[in-house]
Motif scaffolding. Structure first.
Motif, PDB file in Angstrom:
ATOM      1  N   ALA A   1     -63.920  95.448  56.229  1.00 29.09           N
ATOM      2  CA  ALA A   1     -62.726  95.746  57.012  1.00 29.09           C
ATOM      3  C   ALA A   1     -61.474  95.716  56.160  1.00 29.09           C
ATOM      4  O   ALA A   1     -60.436  96.221  56.575  1.00 29.09           O
ATOM      5  N   LEU A   2     -61.550  95.126  54.980  1.00 33.53           N
ATOM      6  CA  LEU A   2     -60.356  94.949  54.171  1.00 33.53           C
ATOM      7  C   LEU A   2     -60.284  96.027  53.102  1.00 33.53           C
ATOM      8  O   LEU A   2     -61.267  96.286  52.406  1.00 33.53           O
ATOM      9  N   PRO A   3     -59.126  96.671  52.927  1.00 40.20           N
ATOM     10  CA  PRO A   3     -59.022  97.681  51.865  1.00 40.20           C
ATOM     11  C   PRO A   3     -59.079  97.039  50.497  1.00 40.20           C
ATOM     12  O   PRO A   3     -58.441  96.005  50.255  1.00 40.20           O
ATOM     13  N   LEU A   4     -59.848  97.640  49.590  1.00 47.99           N
ATOM     14  CA  LEU A   4     -59.903  97.141  48.220  1.00 47.99           C
ATOM     15  C   LEU A   4     -58.655  97.529  47.446  1.00 47.99           C
ATOM     16  O   LEU A   4     -58.216  96.814  46.546  1.00 47.99           O
ATOM     17  N   PHE A   5     -58.073  98.674  47.783  1.00 48.83           N
ATOM     18  CA  PHE A   5     -56.898  99.179  47.080  1.00 48.83           C
ATOM     19  C   PHE A   5     -55.861  99.631  48.107  1.00 48.83           C
ATOM     20  O   PHE A   5     -55.692 100.831  48.336  1.00 48.83           O
ATOM     21  N   PRO A   6     -55.179  98.689  48.782  1.00 46.46           N
ATOM     22  CA  PRO A   6     -54.245  99.081  49.854  1.00 46.46           C
ATOM     23  C   PRO A   6     -53.112  99.933  49.320  1.00 46.46           C
ATOM     24  O   PRO A   6     -52.569  99.692  48.238  1.00 46.46           O
ATOM     25  N   LEU A   7     -52.735 100.961  50.100  1.00 44.36           N
ATOM     26  CA  LEU A   7     -51.675 101.885  49.700  1.00 44.36           C
ATOM     27  C   LEU A   7     -50.336 101.542  50.325  1.00 44.36           C
ATOM     28  O   LEU A   7     -49.293 101.938  49.810  1.00 44.36           O
ATOM     29  N   GLU A   8     -50.351 100.860  51.457  1.00 39.11           N
ATOM     30  CA  GLU A   8     -49.148 100.694  52.254  1.00 39.11           C
ATOM     31  C   GLU A   8     -48.357  99.470  51.792  1.00 39.11           C
ATOM     32  O   GLU A   8     -48.841  98.348  51.860  1.00 39.11           O
ATOM     33  N   ALA A   9     -47.123  99.691  51.332  1.00 39.49           N
ATOM     34  CA  ALA A   9     -46.248  98.606  50.926  1.00 39.49           C
ATOM     35  C   ALA A   9     -45.464  98.101  52.142  1.00 39.49           C
ATOM     36  O   ALA A   9     -45.244  98.842  53.101  1.00 39.49           O
TER      37      ALA A   9
END
Length: 538
Positions: free
Chosen positions: A448-456
């Motif tokens: 469920a958790l993004p490995l490389f989140p894009l949203e700041a």
């Protein structure tokens, strides 16, 4: 295929010497672990032959034997953890040879020309990068069924990577859609050349030792195994410099071996790598993220890269010559079913960069580009407009009639403190996110958790401006003949009479930042929006 001698030549003396330095760290650690046992053997032998008779040697021998047994037990557990701990494996879309015979043929031809072993398999990553990944660890083979994205041409797992097999070639999927076949071959040449050093026994052993230590540090976070992390970190510090220099030597050797393969074309191809990265980043942050937030995932992101980069080429005078390349054969033609592969890579991109599920479902469905404006853009605007008006209802006096109009928001922001509404929106968004994150964590665990989140993180005023823009766009669609649209580089846009209106942000910022409704009222009058008319919400 190359023989053992030619493989050994690929590993430069510098890389091999650094690999041996790493292995010496392993040997010294083993020697330290065996030292108490060696001392115990000497003492017991001396006691047995009568050379150490009398006190205090019986007690000393017993103590040393106890220490040796304890060290051997602890060292054995540590060695087992290092050997069995699963090194990190990047989630990818495995590509079976039956799904891409032409691509496999191209890679094997590269390996033959450079006299190195061919990669054992090919996989795709939804990012602008390519590398070799060793997947011969037993834990990797056990996990293939759990991490693979199945369906269509992607296959369920691809060929197995048995012990001693060459590494897997991981290719950035955007490269296949943007690059031409010759450009892809030029870009992959130095990557494929890296299979030569990977086959060298010393380099392979050194890499395996470092990967095992790195995995052991993660195992140290588990219950009852916390003590594992400290010695693993110590050994990593001792061999970090040599390991880094070894990898530099390997990269240099691979680059030298690839010099004779499409070297002139490689400079042009590297320009395409940079361009692909720029278009991919814009497509993800401006186009994919709004859809992901709606519970939809664009099913053909890689095809969208071509549209985004073509638009970038049209707008940027520095890229004038790039569109002429589109007449050449694209690298995605090397796939038997590019649409199915694109869909699998797009779903994986949503998982990696947003934390979405690994499979489609009722609340996580694909969206085609033709349906994106209606199913994503319009819905996004309606949801944000509804959230803005709900926050305004919570801040307004009970005697004030609730109305879903632009005029109500204009009046409020011109007369009241904009920070109060911005803070309310930030809080509402945070409260909406809590149940979603909790449900995802309960139902999907780490996936469920993004490995490389894009949203700041965004400020409250930025969120307020976005919500006001959404409300105005809804009003333009409802009362001025506006339409939701998609810009490949900027994401959701408003179209009026078929023309994009990119001049809305300035008047909205004047309202939010300066509490001046004049510019926005002028804009509404110019477009023909009636601010007093109720807006249709979700």
């Amino acid at each position: 295929m190359s023989g053992t001698g030619s493989i050994a030549e690929v590993g430069t003396p510098s890389a091999r010497s650094r690999a041996l330095a790493v292995l010496r760290v392993r040997s010294r650690a083993l020697a330290v672990g065996l030292l108490p046992a060696a001392v115990a053997v000497v003492l017991v032998s001396a006691r047995t032959t009568g050379r150490l008779a009398g006190d205090p040697w019986p007690a000393v021998t017993l103590a040393v034997c106890a220490v040796a047994a304890f060290v051997l037990l602890v060292g054995g557990i540590f060695a087992a953890v290092v050997l069995r701990a699963s090194p990190a494996m990047t989630p990818t879309v495995p590509l079976a040879e039956s799904a891409a015979p032409d691509l496999y043929r191209l890679v094997r031809d590269l390996a033959d020309r450079m006299d190195v072993p061919a990669p054992s398999a090919i996989a795709l990553t939804p990012d602008c990068d390519s590398w070799l990944e060793d997947r011969t660890h037993a834990a990797h083979r056990r996990a293939r069924g759990r991490t693979a994205i199945s369906g269509g041409a992607a296959g369920a797992g691809g060929p197995e990577s048995e012990p001693g097999a060459a590494p897997v070639l991981v290719i950035g999927s955007p490269f296949l859609w943007w690059m031409r076949v010759a450009e892809l071959r030029a870009v992959l040449a130095p990557v494929v050349a890296g299979t030569g050093p990977s086959a060298h026994p010393d380099i392979a052993d050194a890499r395996g030792f470092v990967r095992g230590l790195d995995a052991a540090v993660d195992v140290g976070g588990r219950r009852f195994l916390g003590w594992i992390a400290a010695p693993a970190r110590l050994l990593l510090r001792l061999c970090r410099v040599d390991a880094a220099e070894m990898e530099r030597g390997v990269a240099a050797a691979a680059s030298d071996r690839a010099q004779g393969v499409d070297y002139a074309l490689r400079i042009v191809a590297q320009e395409q790598v940079g361009l692909a990265y720029a278009g991919w980043d814009r497509l993800l942050t401006r186009v994919a993220v709004p859809a992901w937030r709606m519970g939809r995932w664009p099913a053909h992101l890689d095809a969208g890269v071509v549209s985004a980069l073509t638009e970038l080429s049209r707008r940027d005078r520095l890229a004038d010559g790039f569109t002429s390349r589109l007449g050449e054969r694209p690298a995605c033609d090397l796939l038997d079913q590019p649409g199915a592969v694109d869909e699998a890579a797009s779903l994986l991109a949503a998982r990696l960069f947003h934390g979405g599920p690994a499979e489609a479902g009722p609340d996580w469905s694909p969206v085609e580009w033709a349906a994106y404006p209606e199913e994503v853009v319009d819905r996004k605007w309606r949801m944000e407009a509804a959230r803005l008006l709900a926050a305004l209802d919570a801040l307004s006096a009970p005697s004030v009639p609730a109305a879903s109009t632009v005029d109500r928001v204009l009046t409020y922001l011109a007369d009241a403190d904009a920070d109060a509404l911005a803070g309310r929106l930030s809080g509402d968004l945070a409260r909406e996110a809590v149940p979603a994150v909790a449900a995802a964590a309960a139902g999907r665990g780490a996936d469920a958790l993004p490995l490389f989140p894009l949203e700041a993180p965004r400020s409250g005023r930025d969120l307020l401006a976005d919500h006001v823009v959404a409300l105005v766009c809804c009003a333009a669609v409802d009362s001025a003949g506006g339409e939701p649209g998609l810009d490949w580089l900027d994401g959701p846009v408003l179209l009026v009479a078929g023309v994009r209106r990119a001049d809305l942000a300035g008047p909205v910022l004047s309202l939010v930042e300066d509490r001046d409704p004049g510019p926005l009222r002028d804009w509404l009058a110019e477009v023909g929006v009636r601010p007093e008319k109720p807006v249709r919400l979700v």
